[in-house]
Design a protein around this motif. Structure first.
Motif, mmCIF file in Angstrom:
data_model
loop_
_atom_site.group_PDB
_atom_site.id
_atom_site.type_symbol
_atom_site.label_atom_id
_atom_site.label_comp_id
_atom_site.label_asym_id
_atom_site.label_seq_id
_atom_site.Cartn_x
_atom_site.Cartn_y
_atom_site.Cartn_z
ATOM 1 N N GLN A 70 21.027 28.912 -12.674
ATOM 2 C CA GLN A 70 19.966 28.290 -13.456
ATOM 3 C C GLN A 70 18.736 29.191 -13.432
ATOM 4 N N HIS A 83 17.190 32.231 -21.841
ATOM 5 C CA HIS A 83 17.675 32.302 -23.223
ATOM 6 C C HIS A 83 17.049 33.555 -23.830
ATOM 7 N N GLU A 143 17.727 27.269 -18.166
ATOM 8 C CA GLU A 143 18.816 27.901 -18.917
ATOM 9 C C GLU A 143 19.931 28.228 -17.947
ATOM 10 N N THR A 174 22.646 24.336 -20.551
ATOM 11 C CA THR A 174 21.385 23.861 -19.965
ATOM 12 C C THR A 174 21.707 22.714 -19.004
#
Ligand code: ZN
Length: 238
Positions: free
Chosen positions: A58, A189, A48, A41
């Motif tokens: 990202q 995630h 994530e 992170t």
């Protein structure tokens, strides 16, 4: 220079996110010198991170996905240099069947392993941690409401790790998987998935290296509570 393909390198601990230590303490550029594949992170619990083939991406809470610059920082990430020691073609199966089969076929229970699945997925369900502002909330508060994303018939890659449950707190005990679609339209995630056709690659590790942010004052001063960490991980990371 030959790279080390036998060690998982982890910066920080999952546990340090629990009380809200979200300041980035390693740059993406430095992280990528320890591995070309992984998850994490960003500074401020901002989304994530998915690292594939030497590129860090990202997934943000607005659903956008972008490549991370070398000078951006992360409070927590795990990486390795990819060199799978086993691979197998997968037929349609649920997440539960996949996870049970991996545990059994590769005897993962008491080892570290990187798991990568490339293919098509009938269903993908992700969530993305929302960016936090100081003063930081705890992980459970920060992730109480977080955007979730769903896709059907998605092509892409699952990447993540299996860790022995003994290491819960240092990292996520059990599976911790992220996802990035091939078209970079869906990521995060992983909360759920269903495999259509895919190939899994497994890389088993005897070595797990933890690099702690000992230059960070907040980290040095934190009084960690193991029970709180365990319960928070079960709430926030599953
Ligand atoms: Zn995650």
């Amino acid at each position: 220079m030959a790279v080390d393909t036998t060690t998982i390198f982890q910066h920080g601990t999952l546990g340090l996110l629990v009380p809200g230590l979200y300041d980035g303490t390693i740059t993406a550029g430095e992280l990528l010198t320890h591995g070309d594949t992984g998850i994490g992170t960003l500074n401020g619990l901002y989304g994530e991170v998915i690292i594939l083939d030497g590129h860090a991406y990202q997934a943000r809470e607005d659903g956008q996905i972008r490549e991370i610059a070398a000078d951006e920082t992360l409070p927590f990430a795990s990486v390795h240099f990819e060199k799978p020691d086993a691979s197998a073609d997968l037929t349609p199966m649920s997440q539960a069947d996949f996870e049970a089969q991996m545990l059994k076929d590769y005897q993962l229970q008491n080892m570290f392993a990187a798991i990568r699945v490339d293919g098509t997925f009938k269903k993908i369900h992700t969530r993305v941690a929302p960016r936090q502002q100081r003063p930081y909330k705890t992980l459970v508060q920060a992730t109480a409401t977080q955007p979730e994303f769903k896709g059907e018939h998605v092509t892409g890659t699952i990447i993540g790790y299996y860790a022995p449950h003994l290491f819960q707190g240092a990292t996520v005990g059990g599976y911790h998987l992220h996802f990035l679609s091939a078209d970079h339209q869906l990521g995060g995630h992983l909360l759920g998935f269903e495999i259509d056709q895919a190939t899994v690659k497994v890389q088993r590790f005897a070595d797990f290296k933890v690099h702690l942010p000992i230059d960070n004052t907040a980290y040095l001063q934190e009084q960690f509570d193991n029970q709180e960490i365990d319960s928070a991980i079960n709430k926030a990371e599953r």
